[in-house]
Design an enzyme around this catalytic site. Sequence first.
Site, PDB file in Angstrom:
ATOM      1  CG  ASP A   1      35.865 -38.670 107.319  1.00  0.00           C
ATOM      2  OD1 ASP A   1      34.602 -38.153 107.219  1.00  0.00           O
ATOM      3  OD2 ASP A   1      36.622 -39.564 106.869  1.00  0.00           O
TER       4      ASP A   1
ATOM      5  CD  GLU B   1      34.504 -43.447 110.902  1.00  0.00           C
ATOM      6  OE1 GLU B   1      34.643 -42.190 110.398  1.00  0.00           O
ATOM      7  OE2 GLU B   1      33.851 -44.254 110.621  1.00  0.00           O
TER       8      GLU B   1
ATOM      9  CD  GLU C   1      35.010 -36.287 102.915  1.00  0.00           C
ATOM     10  OE1 GLU C   1      35.990 -36.237 101.782  1.00  0.00           O
ATOM     11  OE2 GLU C   1      34.084 -36.041 102.556  1.00  0.00           O
TER      12      GLU C   1
ATOM     13  CG  HIS D   1      28.340 -39.532  98.829  1.00  0.00           C
ATOM     14  ND1 HIS D   1      29.057 -38.738  99.487  1.00  0.00           N
ATOM     15  CD2 HIS D   1      28.279 -40.507  99.295  1.00  0.00           C
ATOM     16  CE1 HIS D   1      29.597 -39.345 100.473  1.00  0.00           C
ATOM     17  NE2 HIS D   1      29.275 -40.446 100.571  1.00  0.00           N
TER      18      HIS D   1
ATOM     19  NE  ARG E   1      32.307 -31.537  99.316  1.00  0.00           N
ATOM     20  CZ  ARG E   1      31.556 -30.160  99.344  1.00  0.00           C
ATOM     21  NH1 ARG E   1      32.282 -29.479  98.563  1.00  0.00           N
ATOM     22  NH2 ARG E   1      30.547 -30.129 100.152  1.00  0.00           N
TER      23      ARG E   1
ATOM     24  CG  HIS F   1      24.164 -37.656  98.767  1.00  0.00           C
ATOM     25  ND1 HIS F   1      23.966 -36.168  98.779  1.00  0.00           N
ATOM     26  CD2 HIS F   1      24.779 -37.986  99.636  1.00  0.00           C
ATOM     27  CE1 HIS F   1      24.523 -35.884  99.775  1.00  0.00           C
ATOM     28  NE2 HIS F   1      25.107 -36.805 100.272  1.00  0.00           N
TER      29      HIS F   1
END
Length: 396
Positions: free
Chosen positions: A96, A118, A132, A209, A211, A242
């Site tokens: 995604d 997936e 996503e 990480h 967003r 990250h």
Amino acid sequence: MHSIMPIFGTRPEAIKMAPVINALESSPHFRCIVTVTGQHREMLDQVNELFGIVPDHDLNILQQGQSLSAILTRTVDGLEKLFTHTRPDAVVVQGDTTTSTAAAIAAFYHGIPVVHVEAGLRSGDLRSPFPEEANRKMTSQIASLHLAPTSVSKANLVAEGISPEDVVVTGNSVIDALLATVGKYVAFTDPQLEDLATSGRKILLVTTHRRENQGDAMRGVARALARIADAERELVIVLPVHRNPVVREALLPLLEGIANVIVTEPLPYGEFTRLLSMAHFVVTDSGGVQEEAPSLGKPVLVMRENTERPEAVKAGTVALIGTDEARIFTEVTRLLRDPGHFAAMANAVNPYGDGEAAGRTVAAIAELLGVGSRIGDFTGGSSSNAPASPAAPAGS
Ligand code: UD1
Ligand code: UDP
């Protein structure tokens, strides 16, 4: 021979695509044209190197502080040029990310069938995880073959009107990657981690990480971790950070320099799975880590309000705790101090795969292209003993 183009751009896509590429390469029916967008750079190259994958094409799109639109347009533009002289029989995208949706769109516009690895994960909230949830729904609209990791994800697709005939339940290829990696001894590059491995101290592994957690929420996470480190002096918190500068700015000022917090660069996958197998439990907002940790019998506290991966929550090994600072402190402390609670969550389960997802994926692609037929679906969800932690080689 049919030519198949796997297209991917970030660390988790690379980890989950690697077993599929290796299985495609060993099939007599297929030739792979591996294409990376370079949405990630160091974190992507680390994985390709580990799995021996050498891309045939690299769009090299990464920009510091890149916007979603830049990832989308640079990927579509790069693939547009590539497809004019290299036209595969099918494109394979994973998950995604914006790379995966952009690649699906570019292939669809060129009339190239899209295989979605997936497929069917849904949180039910278009804005979380962002972007996503929207990305994966868009890909589902244009894919020809949907490879759902579990029966839950298949049901999500069918409920949205995707024909059940076009969906195969494969298990998640992250479990193929994990099982291929976790039993092998890999020395840590960071000497602090090698010392930790022999110290016998309890390890809390943390990654973050997402967003939607960046900014204030992530600073709250850092404050919670600093409080935990202060209250639990025997515990060692390990935080592979990250590469995103926004993530670093939120975490590092509050956590660097604390004696029982080890801040590291992103770990090569082999080192990360070794650390995961050493950890007492995990606090994360990662998708992939939510899938891997239950396989190793590691409880996971997920710093999100929802998840598209309900299977391990149902199995009791994953709990959603959000990002509230006080709640993180309370939940971590409870897992450390309440052995009954810890034991209830430390049950090894494999709801996401049995290590055979890549084989099912290749068989399903063979059926799509008329050179074979699919094999039995993953029916999963079994409890098992966690694989043993990798042992150090004699003399090390
Ligand atoms: C991306 C995916 C997310 C996935 C995550 C896995 C999108 C929109 N987001 O988010 O779904 O969960 O990857 O980690 O597709 N950077 C580097 N080097 C690297 C990687 C990143 O410097 O190897 C820095 C760059 O400054 C870049 C920033 O990190 O601009 C953010 O990277 P980006 O791919 O845009 O977003 P992620 O948060 O990594
Ligand atoms: N991972 C890794 N090194 C690290 C942190 C994570 O190899 O330092 C692996 C982890 O095992 C998992 C994947 O990266 O397979 C998850 O990637 P990430 O959390 O970046 O993305 P998400 O899964 O949330 O999309």
